[in-house]
Scaffold this motif. Sequence first.
Motif, PDB file in Angstrom:
ATOM      1  N   ASP A  90       0.565 -92.109 -33.161  1.00 41.74           N
ATOM      2  CA  ASP A  90       0.950 -91.851 -34.469  1.00 41.74           C
ATOM      3  C   ASP A  90       2.228 -91.835 -34.859  1.00 41.74           C
ATOM      4  OD1 ASP A  90      -1.682 -92.114 -35.216  1.00 41.74           O
ATOM      5  OD2 ASP A  90      -2.030 -90.062 -35.489  1.00 41.74           O
ATOM      6  N   GLY A  91       2.864 -91.318 -33.986  1.00 37.65           N
ATOM      7  CA  GLY A  91       4.800 -91.051 -34.364  1.00 37.65           C
ATOM      8  C   GLY A  91       5.403 -92.168 -33.675  1.00 37.65           C
ATOM      9  N   GLY A  92       4.814 -93.178 -33.229  1.00 32.94           N
ATOM     10  CA  GLY A  92       5.679 -94.319 -32.611  1.00 32.94           C
ATOM     11  C   GLY A  92       6.667 -93.790 -31.399  1.00 32.94           C
ATOM     12  N   THR A  98      -2.058 -78.492 -32.164  1.00 35.98           N
ATOM     13  CA  THR A  98      -0.741 -79.174 -31.791  1.00 35.98           C
ATOM     14  C   THR A  98      -0.305 -80.030 -32.755  1.00 35.98           C
ATOM     15  OG1 THR A  98      -2.338 -80.084 -29.729  1.00 35.98           O
ATOM     16  CG2 THR A  98      -0.447 -81.401 -30.381  1.00 35.98           C
ATOM     17  N   PRO A  99       1.153 -79.629 -32.786  1.00 37.40           N
ATOM     18  CA  PRO A  99       2.073 -80.172 -34.034  1.00 37.40           C
ATOM     19  C   PRO A  99       1.677 -81.711 -34.225  1.00 37.40           C
ATOM     20  CG  PRO A  99       3.363 -78.914 -32.713  1.00 37.40           C
ATOM     21  CD  PRO A  99       2.088 -79.144 -32.030  1.00 37.40           C
ATOM     22  N   GLN A 100       1.869 -82.150 -35.361  1.00 36.28           N
ATOM     23  CA  GLN A 100       1.300 -83.568 -35.755  1.00 36.28           C
ATOM     24  C   GLN A 100       2.747 -84.324 -36.354  1.00 36.28           C
ATOM     25  OE1 GLN A 100      -1.870 -84.734 -35.584  1.00 36.28           O
ATOM     26  NE2 GLN A 100      -1.880 -82.647 -34.667  1.00 36.28           N
ATOM     27  N   ARG A 136     -10.987 -92.416 -30.759  1.00 35.50           N
ATOM     28  CA  ARG A 136      -9.616 -91.739 -31.549  1.00 35.50           C
ATOM     29  C   ARG A 136      -8.453 -92.590 -31.141  1.00 35.50           C
ATOM     30  NH1 ARG A 136      -8.660 -85.816 -30.528  1.00 35.50           N
ATOM     31  NH2 ARG A 136      -7.278 -86.130 -31.890  1.00 35.50           N
ATOM     32  N   LEU A 137      -8.303 -93.055 -29.942  1.00 33.58           N
ATOM     33  CA  LEU A 137      -7.058 -93.753 -29.347  1.00 33.58           C
ATOM     34  C   LEU A 137      -7.173 -95.121 -30.150  1.00 33.58           C
ATOM     35  CD1 LEU A 137      -7.041 -92.729 -25.788  1.00 33.58           C
ATOM     36  CD2 LEU A 137      -5.677 -92.083 -27.576  1.00 33.58           C
ATOM     37  N   THR A 166      -2.533 -84.860 -28.017  1.00 32.70           N
ATOM     38  CA  THR A 166      -1.001 -85.094 -27.814  1.00 32.70           C
ATOM     39  C   THR A 166      -0.812 -86.698 -27.626  1.00 32.70           C
ATOM     40  OG1 THR A 166      -0.592 -83.244 -26.458  1.00 32.70           O
ATOM     41  CG2 THR A 166       1.035 -84.836 -26.324  1.00 32.70           C
ATOM     42  N   LEU A 167      -1.843 -87.395 -27.170  1.00 30.39           N
ATOM     43  CA  LEU A 167      -1.427 -88.843 -26.959  1.00 30.39           C
ATOM     44  C   LEU A 167      -1.818 -89.466 -28.335  1.00 30.39           C
ATOM     45  CD1 LEU A 167      -1.054 -91.195 -25.171  1.00 30.39           C
ATOM     46  CD2 LEU A 167      -3.355 -91.437 -24.592  1.00 30.39           C
ATOM     47  N   VAL A 168      -2.715 -89.069 -29.261  1.00 30.75           N
ATOM     48  CA  VAL A 168      -2.589 -89.506 -30.457  1.00 30.75           C
ATOM     49  C   VAL A 168      -1.807 -89.593 -31.234  1.00 30.75           C
ATOM     50  CG1 VAL A 168      -4.216 -89.362 -32.676  1.00 30.75           C
ATOM     51  CG2 VAL A 168      -5.402 -89.441 -30.334  1.00 30.75           C
TER      52      VAL A 168
END
Length: 891
Positions: free
Chosen positions: A199-201, A151-153, A233-234, A193-195
């Motif tokens: 992380d990406g706001g 999954t792209p970060q 993790r969340l 994806t949710l993380v």
Amino acid sequence: MELLQNLTHGVETGSWQGMGTLLLGLGPEDRATAMSWYRKTGAALARRLLRDEATWYVPDYEETRTVLAVALASTPTIAAQEARLAQLPRGEHSGAADELLVRLLEVRGAEWCAELCETTSHARAGDAWLTDPTRFTGITQQLVVRLDIPTPQGPRFPEGWVQRAANLAWTTKQGGSGTLRDVWVATPRLVDTLVAAIDGGALGRLEGLDGENWSVTAEVRLLVDAEHEARARLLDAAFLSLTRNEARGHQRVLVLVLEALDLEPAELRDRIAHVSSVLPTVHGAVTAWFTPRLLAADLAPEDLLDVGLTLLARKEKAQKNALLKHVTALEPGTPAERDTVVQLLETAADSPDTAFAERARKALGRLGETVAEQAPVTVAVEWRRTGADGGTRASSSTRADDGVTWAGVAPVRTALPGREPFVPVEASAAGLAALEAATEGRPQITLESAWLDAAVRFAASDLDGLRAALRELPHPHSSHPETFHVLYRWAQGTRPMLEFVRTDDGWIDASGDFPSRDFGPYTAFWVRLATETVARLGTSTALLSTPARRDGTLDLADLVAAVRAAGEHGYAPCDLQLALLRLSPTDPAELTALDGLTLAPADLPPATGSAEGRRGLLRHTSQPAPLPDGVESIRRWVSAGGVPARPCTLRDDKAVAPAVSFPFLLPGTEPLADVAAHETQLVGVPVYRGNSITSQMGVIPWWPDVVITHVSRRSSLWAEPQERPQFAETAGPLGVVAHWLLQGLFTENVEHRRLSAAAEISELASQGRLDAGLLRDAALALLAHDRLPLARAAVAWEHVILTGGLSTVWPAMVAVVESAGSAPRLPAGLAELLRTMQAYAAAAEPHLPLPAGVRELAARKGSAKAVVEARVLVAAADTARADGGPQADTP
């Protein structure tokens, strides 16, 4: 050779489906040939077609460029740069195009695709209206399943995922079907994806989703129940995100995620250092969620002190009240606990909120602590006279009994002393490049004229050099001045003479060059002037209309000097007409400066590709009228009074400009008749399309009320200071509409916009161009329409006061307090406004005593916050009255 011809033809025609089929069937040798062609020719050809005026907005060319890039680019990095997957627009054939792109990407292999997706996920967002990462997210999710790539970060991937959920929610509200669960079930590696979204706001677009099928909290709870490792993790991602001070919407949705994680008191105590570090900067919604949980977590005294001092330093009232209630209920058993309680209560007792501070003092008294009575705060500020003559100007407005119809009386227009001069750029390639760069950022009233002035001076010494310099500049876009468009077309050898015909909405180009574009009268005038100037390049050395100051104006002495310089070159009609429109109000007795001068009309040669010559802008059915002597036109204009006054009015919260007549308009300047010939409603339905702030102010700088109000209501960007000229940089009188608009900018919910408006009011007050009565009436009108948030306005008004504008805004402040205080229900923010005024009552009371309504509010029974603050204000005013001696005249 046939392969390359097919590839070239496919790009030129935007045939992305056929191109994709061709590329999927290539063998190793043909693929190598195609990749070589793409590297040398294909990529550049696709980029050029996307920039071409005729094809840049055609979706097929965007799809074709992307198909080529993912199939033929030599590296994932180059493919990411050329394909721009995160910005693909969504259209009718997007689904088929995405499936084709997935098939082409599968050919490249898992490792290649993983690098492409990761690189694209970190790409710059680009222009907001072009960015749509939802297609990129969908393509990536298919590759995750088919090729098992990570999954792209980067932020673009979760942004697209969240946007897809928001789009489905909107479709559901319009009658479609779907739930948040549908989005999550269709998401491979949902926790990843949710993380990434946290992380990406990127969670902000989920704000406002409601209903049992769209509850973020409920869905996160179900996810945590199903995948137990997800909670840790969340939780880590959420706490880390709080340190980044993300956008408000993201933080509000983050609270919903935290709600679903059901933090235990022990978990909060374990993370208290982290929480204490983020509380000063997070959004109020986050502190509202944390406050009751922290207070219930039985924090150690030192941790409670850290949290409490942070909450007391913030502006949210509910959190402060909850803290004070908690602290006053504590029964400290150890010296450390008592010290914590006392320090928090003493800090609360110093609050500017009088009622809040009083509660803290009472709590200290119950603990046996003595606390001095809070002395009223006073700030040394000066009550300055703001009128141009050194005295306070009387209000130049009247308001009818119904409170909604205003009439403005135009004050005498005088040239402002000390205006900054217009500084022309160097007549060189470097000067033109600087003008092109000046297009970005704050608009300049003189930008159109700066282009024409530089071109004329450059052409007088090196006509070929001007053409070459213009060719080196970027292709003009819609944000560039109209004059640059015409000059660029001339340099490219393109027909610059547009033919305008009149329509119901304005003017359209009938030459076929811009068949879908329509123009307002100001824009049509600028194009006509630029076209007229192009026809004279190399035969004249200066323009009559070049302004003398940055506000776009010139005086008679400037115009006389320009007439002498024009000499045998003569004048062109639009140039002289613009000079007259910019001319400062002039005493006819000064016309003796023109004695002995004449100025004949110029013999305008036909522009390239046009046989109409001077009639090129407008289609005439008869020969145009002959042009008079230029000097006689100047005499006639000044003798007739010049630009007529045009005081705007407000009717039912709409700004209206009355119809006026110019003394005359020279032949060839017909679009200007539309500017003034009829009454114009400026707020509400736009009157003309295609008009910019620079176009309008640059033509008639003496009508700021007309121009700034018209433009302000055409675009939401007007609220952004960098998107408009400063009011202080305009010429002419600021009437009722400008005061209303300035006061209205205090209602903006973004602080820098309010403070920008306050700074402009301060500057205008120092120039003597503001009327305290008009600002007062504007504030009362906004209050009556429930459009004056008092707490926001108080901050902006205080900024004006501290920069020397007390006498300008104090009448508005006391009038608003009196009106709001007499309402059956005291409005929100009234207490904050009263509290702000307390520090300045001593300076203002000798000049403008508090009205009876404010004293009546202070005399009310009870302990309502506004009443308590009103009592302190009245006490401060009475002290000033006793110490200030005779009261000065009131404004």
